[in-house]
Design an enzyme around this catalytic site. Structure first.
Site, PDB file in Angstrom:
ATOM      1  N   HIS A  89     -20.194  -6.418  10.733  1.00  0.00           N
ATOM      2  CA  HIS A  89     -20.625  -6.963  12.440  1.00  0.00           C
ATOM      3  C   HIS A  89     -22.281  -7.011  13.027  1.00  0.00           C
ATOM      4  O   HIS A  89     -23.051  -6.201  12.106  1.00  0.00           O
ATOM      5  CB  HIS A  89     -19.528  -6.910  13.463  1.00  0.00           C
ATOM      6  N   ARG A 128      -4.769  10.102  32.789  1.00  0.00           N
ATOM      7  CA  ARG A 128      -5.931  10.813  32.354  1.00  0.00           C
ATOM      8  C   ARG A 128      -7.074  10.520  32.646  1.00  0.00           C
ATOM      9  O   ARG A 128      -7.997  10.918  33.488  1.00  0.00           O
ATOM     10  CB  ARG A 128      -6.203  11.422  31.494  1.00  0.00           C
TER      11      ARG A 128
END
Length: 387
Positions: free
Chosen positions: A190, A221
């Site tokens: 890509h 978290r």
């Protein structure tokens, strides 16, 4: 010296990426950390978005993109709702939709742009439509002006699978930023490469917070203290360390991906410039080859690769075209997954084909694509003159 033939892809790394890897190795911090965070900030800024979230692949980006829409405070999606998709795309454009209980409505593509046939898209929209997935295929933007007109005064959300089109623009705005969320891939072939990897961008703060949680087990978290998922987090880190609030995944990138991504992102403008230079040369070579349809550019394509579709009423077969390309040392593949509804997996998907898939069927049998990358490939492309 130019190599012979034309590969589907090549590495865009040099010493900078290797040094970035070594710095991570020396630090001993291999799990997601400061480099990933820094890459996300730089990527969001580069794309003109408020937020970016890095994940371990473009497929995971698509998964979180769809998942996140179900957990917003004003979610408009429920299992059984209809979502419109183009009949030509990659498998993981579709699978998350099925996995979240949505009904896939396949519609045809335009044989020249390879994106939505806008008349077919318009005809597929009903009162049951809740979501449209715009896939920018092979680097080419959709016509977002027309799509915006189709969605005007309708309660339909738009998201973008932009995994093949990083760096493409429509009316000066980067693709991947027209929908509520956009997904990107940073896989080897890509526009930038971080080994495996993917990114999501959004301007919606709630969705951003949902993505942060879904990416990491559905826990709290990594959420900011004040967030739009739980409100205010406890100041007790121990209490928050294993607090789960969403049914999430572990699709986190590793720190090496972030470090490489920073270096690759700096090169993105130059890499895109070379892809466009190659595209101009490809268009010139093919301009007098009436037996082939090549992709019609909408806006500013970032030219993932170059499609070749044999025109109707032409005696050449795709097998013959493949043989000629092989003799020239030019690698090729089907155009993404061709008409995806022809895959056996569709027997397992809740789906409907709306309208005829004339173009998707034709490119499935008579189309292929060849590679492009961020180098000057004009000499290699010259071999196409001998087709």
């Amino acid at each position: 010296m130019h190599e012979k033939g034309l590969k589907l892809a090549s590495s865009s790394w040099d010493q900078e990426e290797l040094e970035a890897l070594q710095q991570v190795i020396s630090s001993g911090q291999f799990s997601m950390g400061a480099a990933v965070s820094a890459f996300e900030e730089k990527f969001a800024r580069a794309m003109g978005s408020k937020y970016a979230v890095m994940v371990n692949s473009g497929s995971s980006a698509n998964l979180l993109m769809i998942a996140s829409l179900f957990y917003t405070s004003n979610s408009k999606l429920a299992p059984g709702d209809e979502v419109i998709v183009p009949a030509v795309s990659w498998s993981t454009t579709y699978f998350p939709l099925f996995q979240y209980g949505l009904k896939l409505i396949f519609v045809d593509v335009d044989l020249e742009t390879l994106n939505y046939d806008l008349n077919a898209l318009q005809g597929a929209i009903t009162s049951e439509t809740r979501l449209i997935v715009a896939v920018n295929l092979l680097g080419n933007p959709n016509d977002f002006n027309q799509i915006s007109e189709l969605l005007k005064n309708k309660d339909i959300q738009l998201v973008e699978d932009n995994c093949e089109s990083m760096g493409a623009k429509y009316n000066g705005k980067f693709t991947g930023t027209f929908g509520i969320i956009g997904s990107f891939s940073t896989y080897f072939s890509h526009h930038i490469s971080t080994m495996e990897g993917g990114v999501l961008v959004t301007d919606d703060e709630e969705i951003y917070h949902i993505l942060l949680s879904l990416r990491s087990h559905g826990w709290t978290r990594h959420l900011p203290r004040e967030n739009l998922v739980t409100g205010t987090k406890s100041d007790d880190d121990f209490e928050e360390s294993f607090m789960f609030v969403l049914p999430g995944y572990n699709v986190r990138p590793i720190e090496m991906m972030g470090a490489i991504g920073i270096k690759q992102l700096e090169k993105l403008p130059a890499l895109i410039d070379f892809r466009r230079l190659n595209a101009k040369h490809f268009q010139e070579i093919m301009s007098n080859r009436a037996e082939f349809i090549i992709q019609k550019e909408i806006g500013e394509s970032s030219w993932f690769g170059f499609s070749l579709i044999i025109r109707p009423n032409t005696s050449m077969t795709r097998a013959e075209l493949r043989k000629k390309l092989d003799q020239l040392g030019v690698e090729c593949r089907p155009i993404v997954a061709g008409n995806f509804t022809k895959n056996p997996v569709c027997k397992l998907l809740n789906h409907e084909v709306r309208g005829e898939l004339h173009s998707a069927n034709w490119l499935h049998e008579y189309g292929l694509f060849i590679g492009n990358d961020g180098r000057d490939l004009r000499k290699q492309l010259d071999s196409l003159s001998f087709l």
